[in-house]
Scaffold this active site. Structure first.
Site, PDB file in Angstrom:
ATOM      1  CE1 TYR A 133      -4.354  -1.420   0.473  1.00 47.38           C
ATOM      2  CE2 TYR A 133      -3.015  -3.066   1.562  1.00 47.38           C
ATOM      3  CZ  TYR A 133      -4.324  -2.852   0.916  1.00 47.38           C
ATOM      4  OH  TYR A 133      -5.317  -3.727   0.836  1.00 47.38           O
ATOM      5  CD  GLU A 134       0.145   6.655  -2.660  1.00 46.35           C
ATOM      6  OE1 GLU A 134       0.593   7.895  -3.021  1.00 46.35           O
ATOM      7  OE2 GLU A 134      -0.882   6.207  -3.101  1.00 46.35           O
ATOM      8  CB  SER A 135       0.176   4.114   3.984  1.00 48.13           C
ATOM      9  OG  SER A 135      -0.370   2.686   4.024  1.00 48.13           O
ATOM     10  N   GLY A 136       3.101   2.803   2.937  1.00 49.75           N
ATOM     11  CA  GLY A 136       4.191   2.092   3.388  1.00 49.75           C
ATOM     12  C   GLY A 136       3.900   0.669   3.793  1.00 49.75           C
ATOM     13  N   GLY A 185       0.938   9.213  -5.926  1.00 51.82           N
ATOM     14  CA  GLY A 185       2.074   8.290  -6.359  1.00 51.82           C
ATOM     15  C   GLY A 185       1.867   7.843  -7.514  1.00 51.82           C
TER      16      GLY A 185
END
Length: 255
Positions: A52-55, A132
């Site tokens: 996920y883009e949150s890491g 992103g």
């Protein structure tokens, strides 16, 4: 449970999940990509690692996240990375097999617009923008796009604005991207596909009851079709049960 009883969200999620067969890593956004990746993990890609883009990497949430920063993503995850590490090492390092992206508009080469509808200075609608998406487009080995609406206002010969350029546009500007760009577009009419740079998206599959002419009429460019356009198998009772009872019983994204 049959295709006739499946909602649009269920249909798109099931078809997108099947395209993940054999994939190792998927960069998934919130919504339909999360549904598709989660279903694939239970069916055609049990070893799939969802990023996920949150890491968060290797997420194993107890229930579906409501936002990209939902704490439920962290519990049981394989790793939680900083944004710099996620984008600089994971994405740019070529470790993502499939990136999922959405857009308001897409063209024949798989370039995406998620910025404005209409003129940049006086837009009819201003959209969230890239986030992103540019990194996902440039560095994932390939990109899948799930589009809820298939019509000439979304599938355009010329985008109102190019937010996320695919490899064709990047190469024309002297930039060599890592990945192939958009290779699959899943809609409620069928599937468009291409192998990579130098090719147009073309129609390769339709849902039952959908004709090639209908898809062409809903597309804003002269859409070409494969020599053999296949008919997509409707969602099975087992796939719908998994979506409704295991993946999203709270109807967070199913509608």
């Amino acid at each position: 449970m049959t295709a006739a009883t499946a909602t649009s969200s269920e249909l798109l999620s099931v078809v997108a999940s099947r395209e993940l067969a054999g994939k190792r890593t998927a960069f998934a956004g919130i919504g339909l990509p999360t549904l598709a990746a989660s279903l694939a993990h239970l069916t055609v890609a049990p070893g799939l690692e969802i990023v996920y883009e949150s890491g968060v990497c290797g997420a194993h949430p107890s229930h579906l996240p409501e936002t990209i920063a939902d704490a439920v993503l962290i519990t049981g995850a394989e790793a939680v990375l900083s944004m710099a590490t996620l984008f600089g090492s994971v994405l740019q390092g070529g470790h993502i097999d499939v990136g999922f992206l959405g857009a308001a508009q897409i063209d024949r080469h798989g370039n995406l617009n998620s910025s404005v509808i209409g003129d940049w200075d006086k837009p009819k609608v201003r959209l969230p923008g890239s986030g992103g998406a540019m990194e996902v487009m440039a560095n994932s080995r390939e990109v899948f796009v799930v589009m809820r609406r298939h019509d000439p206002r979304s599938f355009m010969a010329e985008l109102d604005f190019c937010t996320s350029p695919g490899p064709d546009r990047a190469l024309a500007d002297g930039i060599t991207p890592l990945g192939a760009g958009v290779t699959r577009v899943i809609t409620d009419l069928g599937i468009l596909a291409r192998a990579g740079a130098g090719e147009d998206l073309r129609l390769v599959a339709v849902h039952p009851g959908v004709t090639v002419d209908r898809v062409r009429a809903a597309t804003g460019w002269d859409l070409q079709a494969a020599d053999e356009v296949t008919t997509i198998e409707p969602p099975t009772a087992a796939e719908l049960r998994l979506l409704r009872e295991d993946v999203d019983p709270g109807r967070v994204y199913l509608r």
